[in-house]
Design a protein around this motif. Structure first.
Motif, PDB file in Angstrom:
ATOM      1  N   ARG A 328       0.785  -1.165   0.001  1.00 57.98           N
ATOM      2  CA  ARG A 328      -0.122  -0.014   0.158  1.00 57.98           C
ATOM      3  C   ARG A 328       0.803   1.282  -0.076  1.00 57.98           C
ATOM      4  NH1 ARG A 328      -3.336  -3.602   3.241  1.00 57.98           N
ATOM      5  NH2 ARG A 328      -2.089  -3.175   4.914  1.00 57.98           N
ATOM      6  N   ASP A 329       2.086   1.112   0.721  1.00 56.82           N
ATOM      7  CA  ASP A 329       2.860   2.220   0.758  1.00 56.82           C
ATOM      8  C   ASP A 329       4.238   1.762   0.843  1.00 56.82           C
ATOM      9  OD1 ASP A 329       4.050   4.549   1.379  1.00 56.82           O
ATOM     10  OD2 ASP A 329       3.117   4.905   3.492  1.00 56.82           O
ATOM     11  N   PRO A 330       5.101   2.141  -0.345  1.00 58.29           N
ATOM     12  CA  PRO A 330       6.196   1.734  -0.285  1.00 58.29           C
ATOM     13  C   PRO A 330       7.284   2.559   0.558  1.00 58.29           C
ATOM     14  CG  PRO A 330       5.265   2.004  -2.588  1.00 58.29           C
ATOM     15  CD  PRO A 330       4.483   2.469  -1.421  1.00 58.29           C
ATOM     16  N   TYR A 331       6.786   3.853   0.789  1.00 58.30           N
ATOM     17  CA  TYR A 331       7.417   4.930   1.648  1.00 58.30           C
ATOM     18  C   TYR A 331       7.007   4.697   3.192  1.00 58.30           C
ATOM     19  CZ  TYR A 331       8.242   5.858  -3.217  1.00 58.30           C
ATOM     20  OH  TYR A 331       8.608   5.806  -4.390  1.00 58.30           O
ATOM     21  N   TRP A 332       6.340   3.715   3.572  1.00 55.54           N
ATOM     22  CA  TRP A 332       6.253   3.519   5.045  1.00 55.54           C
ATOM     23  C   TRP A 332       7.311   3.810   6.054  1.00 55.54           C
ATOM     24  CZ3 TRP A 332       7.163   0.992   9.367  1.00 55.54           C
ATOM     25  CH2 TRP A 332       6.117   0.712  10.284  1.00 55.54           C
ATOM     26  N   PRO A 333       8.520   3.415   5.651  1.00 55.64           N
ATOM     27  CA  PRO A 333       9.520   3.589   6.640  1.00 55.64           C
ATOM     28  C   PRO A 333       9.729   5.008   6.775  1.00 55.64           C
ATOM     29  CG  PRO A 333      10.297   1.670   5.106  1.00 55.64           C
ATOM     30  CD  PRO A 333       8.790   2.593   4.438  1.00 55.64           C
ATOM     31  N   LEU A 334       9.946   5.794   5.618  1.00 57.10           N
ATOM     32  CA  LEU A 334       9.749   7.252   5.673  1.00 57.10           C
ATOM     33  C   LEU A 334       9.115   7.968   6.730  1.00 57.10           C
ATOM     34  CD1 LEU A 334      11.015   8.178   2.087  1.00 57.10           C
ATOM     35  CD2 LEU A 334      12.579   7.557   4.148  1.00 57.10           C
ATOM     36  N   HIS A 335       7.732   7.591   6.364  1.00 56.24           N
ATOM     37  CA  HIS A 335       6.484   7.947   7.300  1.00 56.24           C
ATOM     38  C   HIS A 335       6.923   7.655   8.774  1.00 56.24           C
ATOM     39  CE1 HIS A 335       5.140   9.354   3.420  1.00 56.24           C
ATOM     40  NE2 HIS A 335       4.618   8.175   3.186  1.00 56.24           N
ATOM     41  N   ALA A 336       7.054   6.553   9.101  1.00 49.55           N
ATOM     42  CA  ALA A 336       7.359   5.843  10.280  1.00 49.55           C
ATOM     43  C   ALA A 336       8.395   6.625  11.029  1.00 49.55           C
ATOM     44  CB  ALA A 336       7.478   4.334  10.139  1.00 49.55           C
ATOM     45  N   ALA A 337       9.402   7.183  10.384  1.00 53.77           N
ATOM     46  CA  ALA A 337      10.579   7.853  11.204  1.00 53.77           C
ATOM     47  C   ALA A 337      10.029   9.273  11.744  1.00 53.77           C
ATOM     48  CB  ALA A 337      11.631   8.113  10.355  1.00 53.77           C
ATOM     49  N   ASP A 338       9.121   9.634  10.909  1.00 49.92           N
ATOM     50  CA  ASP A 338       8.473  10.977  11.445  1.00 49.92           C
ATOM     51  C   ASP A 338       7.604  10.783  12.807  1.00 49.92           C
ATOM     52  OD1 ASP A 338       9.652  12.585   9.541  1.00 49.92           O
ATOM     53  OD2 ASP A 338       8.103  12.686   8.218  1.00 49.92           O
ATOM     54  N   ALA A 339       6.710   9.514  12.488  1.00 51.20           N
ATOM     55  CA  ALA A 339       5.805   9.256  13.487  1.00 51.20           C
ATOM     56  C   ALA A 339       6.463   8.942  14.822  1.00 51.20           C
ATOM     57  CB  ALA A 339       4.930   8.114  12.962  1.00 51.20           C
ATOM     58  N   LEU A 340       7.675   8.482  14.883  1.00 52.44           N
ATOM     59  CA  LEU A 340       8.533   7.935  15.978  1.00 52.44           C
ATOM     60  C   LEU A 340       9.494   9.186  16.359  1.00 52.44           C
ATOM     61  CD1 LEU A 340       9.118   4.473  15.166  1.00 52.44           C
ATOM     62  CD2 LEU A 340       7.356   5.035  16.660  1.00 52.44           C
ATOM     63  N   HIS A 341       9.397  10.077  15.701  1.00 55.15           N
ATOM     64  CA  HIS A 341      10.275  11.446  15.971  1.00 55.15           C
ATOM     65  C   HIS A 341      11.782  11.060  15.746  1.00 55.15           C
ATOM     66  CE1 HIS A 341       7.017  13.648  17.251  1.00 55.15           C
ATOM     67  NE2 HIS A 341       6.278  12.481  18.106  1.00 55.15           N
ATOM     68  N   ASP A 342      12.080   9.944  14.610  1.00 59.23           N
ATOM     69  CA  ASP A 342      13.064   9.610  14.646  1.00 59.23           C
ATOM     70  C   ASP A 342      13.919  10.272  13.040  1.00 59.23           C
ATOM     71  OD1 ASP A 342      15.847   8.456  14.751  1.00 59.23           O
ATOM     72  OD2 ASP A 342      14.949   6.518  15.611  1.00 59.23           O
ATOM     73  N   ALA A 343      14.926   9.844  12.877  1.00 58.45           N
ATOM     74  CA  ALA A 343      15.321  10.389  11.486  1.00 58.45           C
ATOM     75  C   ALA A 343      15.713   8.757  10.648  1.00 58.45           C
ATOM     76  CB  ALA A 343      16.576  11.174  11.546  1.00 58.45           C
ATOM     77  N   THR A 344      15.283   8.894   9.412  1.00 54.94           N
ATOM     78  CA  THR A 344      16.252   8.068   8.261  1.00 54.94           C
ATOM     79  C   THR A 344      16.415   8.799   7.109  1.00 54.94           C
ATOM     80  OG1 THR A 344      15.796   5.816   7.371  1.00 54.94           O
ATOM     81  CG2 THR A 344      13.990   7.163   7.456  1.00 54.94           C
ATOM     82  N   SER A 345      17.338   8.030   6.620  1.00 59.09           N
ATOM     83  CA  SER A 345      17.822   8.812   5.155  1.00 59.09           C
ATOM     84  C   SER A 345      17.068   8.841   4.041  1.00 59.09           C
ATOM     85  CB  SER A 345      19.084   8.166   4.774  1.00 59.09           C
ATOM     86  OG  SER A 345      19.012   6.914   4.269  1.00 59.09           O
ATOM     87  N   TRP A 346      16.902   9.820   3.348  1.00 63.42           N
ATOM     88  CA  TRP A 346      16.094  10.029   2.301  1.00 63.42           C
ATOM     89  C   TRP A 346      17.061  10.081   0.742  1.00 63.42           C
ATOM     90  CZ3 TRP A 346      10.715  12.138   1.743  1.00 63.42           C
ATOM     91  CH2 TRP A 346       9.861  11.950   2.725  1.00 63.42           C
TER      92      TRP A 346
END
Length: 371
Positions: A328-346
């Motif tokens: 449903r959402d290939p970019y779920w990890p990018l959104h999850a990092a925001d939701a958890l107030h963490d950072a992941t690379s783009w």
């Protein structure tokens, strides 16, 4: 820092985070060859930030395919198109893995979206199937032939040969598929395995093939690269494979140099009633992790970042594998990092879309990727 976005080291390979794309059949290959669909499907999830992408069940023999359109790795010609995809995935800082599989009695069926369902007859492009015993999965499937000892040896060798090809194709992780009612799971379950030789009857006999495949794969797979096994923890039916046996087998897998058990369930009994719900399989992964003393992965209706974080924080598993939510959402990890107030690379091409300060991945020259 969230645990979901903390690294996970497996032998000489480090995943950037604990999010894995679970193997998901696409039924889109011809003669087993990966194509542009697989590149875009898997590549978009690499851009989306998962730490690990495991390619769909890839047949080690042509008769081991679920459908005629399954991905394959039974011949050397399959290596080049797979290499094209693994190269792109690794350029995103993501680890590429492959699931090696043989469908056994669940082979030679139509794709899920076709109007016609059940077995594909030989005159329609199908084939005769093999299994531990001559017991069909259900009446719409082909009744398989019971594998001879020589046939079993050929299967073991096919897994080893496919492993060598996987390394040549650039994969850094191999997963052996022993779940979901496919051939190796069929040998584990006393319902589908009614043999009376050294591969049937007792627990020790029913797990023999899985352990022999693991040994053959580990022998040819580099020692610094991780090996996973996917198990169905239970058949969800009395008299079938069960969670206690899964824990016992996981202990043996740990001794056989398996690095993580990917814990799913079901798939071997057509009539089984499965209590599906959010996180319904995590309890099995927790048992494997704590009782067998081996790292575990969990999968099944994990959709929310907080849910995934909770699974890891409460030590139910070491890795979260996701399937439908990442369709449903290939970019779920990018959104999850925001939701958890963490950072992941783009990816640098997408940096202008991030709403907060995120690290940028290195710029990549893609000009040679098609060669």
């Amino acid at each position: 820092m969230s645990i979901l976005f903390s690294p996970l080291k497996l032998r000489g390979v480090t995943l950037a985070n604990r999010i894995a794309v679970a193997p998901m059949c696409q039924y889109s290959a011809e003669d087993g060859f990966a194509n542009d669909w697989h590149l875009v499907h898997l590549g978009s999830r690499a851009v989306g930030g998962a730490g690990l992408i495991i390619f769909e069940a890839s047949a080690v023999l042509p008769q081991g395919r679920i459908s005629p359109q399954d991905l394959g790795i039974w011949k050397d010609e399959h290596i080049a198109p797979l290499s094209r995809i693994t190269r792109f995935i690794e350029q995103q800082g993501v680890v590429a893995g492959i699931q090696l599989a043989h469908a056994g009695r669940k082979a030679s069926v139509w794709r899920p979206w076709e109007e016609q369902q059940g077995r594909v007859e030989p005159e329609q492009g199908g084939w005769h199937t093999d299994a531990p015993s001559a017991i069909a999965f259900d009446p719409s499937y082909t009744t398989p032939a019971a594998l001879s000892i020589d046939g079993i040896k050929s299967v073991i060798q096919a897994f080893a040969d496919a492993t060598v090809r996987a390394h040549k194709a650039g994969f850094k992780l191999v997963e052996i598929h022993a779940a979901h009612g496919y051939l190796l799971h069929q040998f584990l379950s006393p319902i589908s395995n009614q043999r009376t030789d050294q591969y049937g009857g007792s627990f020790e006999n029913r797990v023999r093939l899985v352990l022999e495949v693991v040994a053959a794969v580990r022998k040819v797979w580099p020692q610094d690269l991780p090996l996973l096994v996917r198990l169905s923890a239970t058949d969800w039916i009395d008299g079938g494979w069960n969670a206690d046996e899964t824990v016992a087998l996981s202990r043996l897998l740990r001794e056989a140099e398996v690095d993580l058990v990917d814990v799913s369930s079901g798939g071997n009994i057509a009539s089984a009633s499965i209590p599906v719900g959010p996180g319904y399989q995590t309890k099995f992964a927790a048992r494997v992790k704590h009782e067998a003393g081996i790292a575990s992965g969990t999968v099944g209706m994990i959709t929310d970042p907080g849910q995934a974080e909770h699974i890891l924080r409460t030590e139910q598993a070491d890795l979260v594998l996701m399937a439908r939510e990442l369709l449903r959402d290939p970019y779920w990890p990018l959104h999850a990092a925001d939701a958890l107030h963490d950072a992941t690379s783009w990816a640098p091409q997408y940096m202008r879309a991030t709403s907060r300060k995120s690290p940028q991945r290195p710029t990549v020259d893609y000009s040679d990727n098609s060669k």
